[in-house]
Design a protein around this motif. Structure first.
Motif, PDB file in Angstrom:
ATOM      1  N   LYS A  46       2.347  -4.208  -5.577  1.00 33.40           N
ATOM      2  CA  LYS A  46       0.819  -3.969  -5.194  1.00 33.40           C
ATOM      3  C   LYS A  46       0.374  -5.388  -4.618  1.00 33.40           C
ATOM      4  N   SER A  75      -1.354   3.140  -4.265  1.00 35.87           N
ATOM      5  CA  SER A  75      -1.736   3.634  -2.907  1.00 35.87           C
ATOM      6  C   SER A  75      -3.394   4.030  -2.719  1.00 35.87           C
ATOM      7  N   HIS A  76      -3.879   4.143  -4.065  1.00 36.50           N
ATOM      8  CA  HIS A  76      -5.253   4.435  -3.950  1.00 36.50           C
ATOM      9  C   HIS A  76      -5.985   3.366  -3.644  1.00 36.50           C
ATOM     10  N   LEU A  77      -5.411   2.054  -3.661  1.00 39.66           N
ATOM     11  CA  LEU A  77      -6.162   0.810  -3.559  1.00 39.66           C
ATOM     12  C   LEU A  77      -6.097   0.493  -2.192  1.00 39.66           C
ATOM     13  N   ILE A  78      -5.313   1.409  -0.999  1.00 38.65           N
ATOM     14  CA  ILE A  78      -5.444   1.035   0.004  1.00 38.65           C
ATOM     15  C   ILE A  78      -6.101   2.326   0.867  1.00 38.65           C
ATOM     16  N   CYS A  79      -7.115   1.924   1.857  1.00 37.54           N
ATOM     17  CA  CYS A  79      -7.838   2.847   2.651  1.00 37.54           C
ATOM     18  C   CYS A  79      -7.081   3.074   4.066  1.00 37.54           C
ATOM     19  N   LYS A  86     -16.242   1.113  -0.213  1.00 38.43           N
ATOM     20  CA  LYS A  86     -15.481   1.411  -1.255  1.00 38.43           C
ATOM     21  C   LYS A  86     -15.973   2.690  -2.109  1.00 38.43           C
ATOM     22  N   HIS A  89     -14.409   5.653  -0.055  1.00 41.77           N
ATOM     23  CA  HIS A  89     -13.079   5.834   0.063  1.00 41.77           C
ATOM     24  C   HIS A  89     -12.771   6.441  -1.545  1.00 41.77           C
ATOM     25  N   TYR A  90     -13.136   5.975  -2.627  1.00 41.26           N
ATOM     26  CA  TYR A  90     -12.635   6.471  -3.739  1.00 41.26           C
ATOM     27  C   TYR A  90     -13.239   7.945  -3.941  1.00 41.26           C
ATOM     28  N   PRO A 116     -10.964  -1.199  -1.346  1.00 38.19           N
ATOM     29  CA  PRO A 116      -9.747  -1.188  -0.877  1.00 38.19           C
ATOM     30  C   PRO A 116      -9.268  -2.055   0.135  1.00 38.19           C
ATOM     31  N   HIS A 169      -2.626  11.289   1.118  1.00 35.18           N
ATOM     32  CA  HIS A 169      -2.593   9.928   1.104  1.00 35.18           C
ATOM     33  C   HIS A 169      -1.388   9.078   0.802  1.00 35.18           C
TER      34      HIS A 169
END
Length: 338
Positions: A46, A75-79, A86, A89-90, A116, A169
């Motif tokens: 991370k 991987s959800h913390l990457i756009c 933000k 994205h989420y 992200p 994703h």
């Protein structure tokens, strides 16, 4: 539990733990690293630990092979786009039903999660780290369909949300990292949990996209592999660059790892601890050495002979060292087994 009976330092210095997470534990210290008698491949996963692995490898270059990359759990913390907000994205990533409970959970999560990181920034950082470390690997990266997003990853116990990261994703994040690894000729430590089919599809796509020669220039380690023996045989038949590493802490939970060792190409088996306490990496890795030796019927060295021993009855540590050197060197033959 692993046996505490370890061989001499003369033997241990030929052993490589091909996958561990020493920077995850606060217990890591100069004293721990000084007494470490094996080589470790230190994984990052991370944003916060890329620099930790970087600094560890700078401080102990003869003991640490740094591995940079973003794990599917993060991987959800990457756009994929740099121009997305933000919230958008989420909300797009964790598409949920319109139930009040789901919406409330998502709103709570939005207040906790950070903004992200654009994928382009991730790749730029990886490229620089690889430039700084010519022997660095890509890792830990992969796909995971079982992981659910926690409210707080570092909490104990973790309280989980109902949300998972869509596989498309995850694949986009993974493929971008693997594309860079192939471009720069870097080996990969790959995680795959409950994602066997998309993993197979990605490997096939990588070979087509980059060409057989470029793809086989690098090595791929299926770390703490949970595939079936039949799938492992298929992967090793298709991909001469695919290796297997197993750990007691993960694979020891199931007898499947014995079957994997039995069918694994003896030239492509490696060992790992997958541990986050560097003080335990040697014991954990040695425990898997003993398991491999037992299943394969290989002897374990009691002393080390520096002469080149390529006899059929040579010891397990020498065999594993040869496999590691083969993995490290890459440039595998494109000829496939039938």
């Amino acid at each position: 539990m692993p046996s505490t009976e370890l061989p001499s330092s003369e033997i241990l210095r030929h052993l490589v733990d091909v996958h561990c997470h020493p920077t995850d534990a606060p217990s890591i210290s100069h004293a721990s690293m000084e007494k470490l008698g094996i080589t470790i491949c230190a994984m990052s996963s991370k944003a916060s630990d890329q620099l930790l692995v970087y600094n560890l490898a700078k401080s102990y270059p003869k003991k640490v092979i740094p591995c940079f990359g973003y794990h599917p759990w993060f991987s959800h913390l990457i756009c994929l786009r740099g121009d997305v907000s933000k919230e958008d994205h989420y909300r797009e990533l964790f598409y949920v039903s319109q139930s009040d409970e789901d919406l409330e959970t998502l709103n709570t999560l939005l207040n906790i999660l950070p903004a992200p990181i654009p994928l382009d920034d991730v790749i730029m950082e990886l490229r620089q780290n690889f430039r700084d470390f010519p022997d660095a690997m890509l890792g830990e990266v992969g796909l995971d369909r079982a992981f659910r997003i926690p409210f707080d990853y570092d909490a104990s116990p973790r309280k989980l949300t109902p949300f998972t990261v869509p596989i498309n994703h995850q694949v986009a994040i993974l493929q971008a990292q693997m594309d860079l690894a192939v471009e720069l000729g870097r080996n990969i430590s790959l995680h795959s949990v409950k994602a066997h089919q998309p993993t197979m599809e990605l490997l096939a796509r990588m070979e087509i996209q980059h060409g057989v020669d470029s793809w086989n220039r690098i090595s791929l380690d299926l770390h703490s592999c949970g595939f079936s023996p039949e799938m492992l045989k298929d992967i090793q038949r298709r991909y001469p660059n695919a290796f297997l590493s197993l750990s007691t802490v993960i694979n020891g939970r199931s007898p499947n790892h014995i079957s994997l060792i039995k069918v694994c190409d003896p030239l492509r088996i490696l060992v790992e601890s997958d541990y986050n306490d560097v003080d335990m990496c040697t014991e954990q890795t040695w425990d898997m050495v003993r398991t491999v030796a037992d299943v394969k019927g290989w002897p374990i060295e009691t002393e080390w002979n520096e002469d080149n021993d390529h006899s059929p009855g040579r010891g397990t540590v020498r065999r594993l060292e040869e496999n590691w050197l083969r993995f490290k060197a890459g440039h595998h033959s494109a000829k496939r087994k039938k």
